[in-house]
Design a protein around this motif. Sequence first.
Motif, PDB file in Angstrom:
ATOM      1  N   HIS B 115      43.181  25.142  36.001  1.00 28.26           N
ATOM      2  CA  HIS B 115      42.197  26.090  35.267  1.00 28.26           C
ATOM      3  C   HIS B 115      42.534  27.461  35.312  1.00 28.26           C
ATOM      4  O   HIS B 115      42.383  28.154  34.469  1.00 28.26           O
ATOM      5  N   HIS B 119      43.695  30.409  32.663  1.00 28.79           N
ATOM      6  CA  HIS B 119      43.065  31.702  32.360  1.00 28.79           C
ATOM      7  C   HIS B 119      44.093  32.798  32.284  1.00 28.79           C
ATOM      8  O   HIS B 119      43.995  33.891  31.390  1.00 28.79           O
ATOM      9  N   SER B 140      34.603  35.236  37.205  1.00 31.08           N
ATOM     10  CA  SER B 140      33.786  34.708  36.113  1.00 31.08           C
ATOM     11  C   SER B 140      32.633  33.897  37.234  1.00 31.08           C
ATOM     12  O   SER B 140      32.589  34.387  38.369  1.00 31.08           O
ATOM     13  N   HIS B 143      34.922  31.775  39.668  1.00 32.64           N
ATOM     14  CA  HIS B 143      35.852  32.419  40.434  1.00 32.64           C
ATOM     15  C   HIS B 143      36.024  34.010  40.473  1.00 32.64           C
ATOM     16  O   HIS B 143      35.520  34.588  39.699  1.00 32.64           O
ATOM     17  N   ASP B 311      35.631  30.261  29.458  1.00 25.67           N
ATOM     18  CA  ASP B 311      36.451  29.176  29.542  1.00 25.67           C
ATOM     19  C   ASP B 311      36.436  28.549  28.139  1.00 25.67           C
ATOM     20  O   ASP B 311      35.550  28.491  27.442  1.00 25.67           O
TER      21      ASP B 311
HETATM   22 ZN   LIG Z   1      37.051  29.945  34.319  1.00 25.10          ZN
END
Ligand SMILES: [Zn+2]
Lengths: 218, 348
Positions: B115, B119, B140, B143, B311
């Motif tokens: 993931h 990004h 985010s 994270h 996302d």
């Molecule tokens: Zn994310």
Amino acid sequence: MVILAIDTSTTAITVALHDDSDVIAAKSHLDARAHTEWVAPLIAACLDESSRVPADLTAVAVGNGPGPFTGLRVGIVTGLTMAHTLGIPAYGICSLDVLAEQAAPIVDGEFVVATDARRKEVYWSRYAVRSGSVERLTEPAVDRPGDLPEEVRSLPTVGRGPVLYPDLFPTSVPVLDVDAAVLARLAVTRSKAGEPMPVEPLYLRRPDALTTAERAAK
Amino acid sequence: MSAEQPLVLGIETSCDETGVGIVRGETLLVDAVASSVDDHARFGGVVPEVASRAHLEEMVPTIERACQQAGVELRDLDAISVTSGPGLAGSLMVGVASAKALALSLGVPLYGVNHLASHVAVDIVEHGPLPEPTMALLVSGGHSSLLLVPDVTSDIRSLGSTIDDAAGEAFDKVARVLGLPFPGGPYIDRAAREGEVTIDFPRGLTTGRDMERHRFDFSFSGLKTAVSRWVQAREAAGEPVPVADVAASFQEAVVDVLTRKAVLACKEQGAQHLQIGGGVAANSRLRAMAQSRCDDAGIELRVPRPGLCTDNGAMVAALGAQMVLKGRDASRLDLPADSSMPVTQIQA
Ligand SMILES: [Zn+2]
């Protein structure tokens, strides 16, 4: 025609192919925590073994559960995505009905299907076999086994309920997990009978969280 | 398949957005997202089971919508990519299972990807090929990471990350303290624009020993506590809480630390480019301060548009296409969903 059947509502990750006259491939793997890993490879193996390709499929049938949510969704989303990708219908069948069907040859009269719902509860439903055909007597529900009426618990019991709670379900029937081969047969029968078979996960429990309004009200 | 312009569909379900994106090579064709954020707002935060149920409902309709909008038939796809981690286990499994079903039905390769790497990769469809190396600051609700990225398909190095709350989480928690709705980021940003930086809130892990041991790590939990103590003291004294000023001061503290460490990392690692991604990249103050600090340091700042920072499926498709272009091996059909996949592992 070739129907692909998938169920991930019990400990078995189970997949089968049915060509309208019989089951032509069936594979199961016992692991309640590895649905994501196993479903697709089992489907690929069934196709290989029966020398079919995905484009040969004419319908997909999935077990709607009830079953532990995370695993249940893996089977359902696999079936829905394959049906959409291949442009074929997707059918859903209550997984407890499949277990009842599996038990039909070895029980007579009334019985209960009780499967593991985790959190010390079971998913359950009452059935009866009359002259070889299975009839569901109650809607699927989720409860603590100790809260079921004695008259229900003492019936012959299909599923892992008796394995987990032997004191509460004294009469165990040796059918533990869903077999997709039987799910496939049931789907063929119901589809020929024109029965509606919507795909919808049977959660029977709402998500385990309070809204901010509910928290404030406490 | 067209080796130069592979048509790749990417699926993202690691949190509460069901994302499906389609790219052709390095061109974005569509980015379809179904968000369950409204469902979670009632609970004041993301509820994993609510997210998973929404993913199951939205998965196929989102795939269908993406194809329609892009004018693409599923059978034209060259590969499928999917977020295989990190994220919420139950949510990841819906996307991974759906991606496998697609790959199996179509007979095309499947790439299970990280993931966080996605990004970073998304900026390729926005601003062209990634400079190598790129420094990436990902911030985010899930994270806060500072990554050195020599090659987004094979080599990502973690320089630091949060040791407690994620940056976005801090925004959510402080929003709650200030009586602002969930998700907190946009509301704090808006409130802050009406206020001034009047309170000197702590900058976590920025002094002395911390800069040795946690040079590029972040900590936002102490800041959140400081804000809530400050607000409580005001309330206890019977004084009104200047929400806009508190929001501005809190935001300034977060953004100051993020940009200071990111620019320092660029200088020390010799990276000429800084990319910011993740939902917090939409924060207007973060963009402004990062821009001015990068300008001062002679670093080029790259920030994808807000819709590509949160996302989405496009980022997963973008990374999948890079995997195909660079000739990486496909993932196996038994690949798992890995909720704690380390950022250094780009592919499952
Ligand atoms: Zn994310």
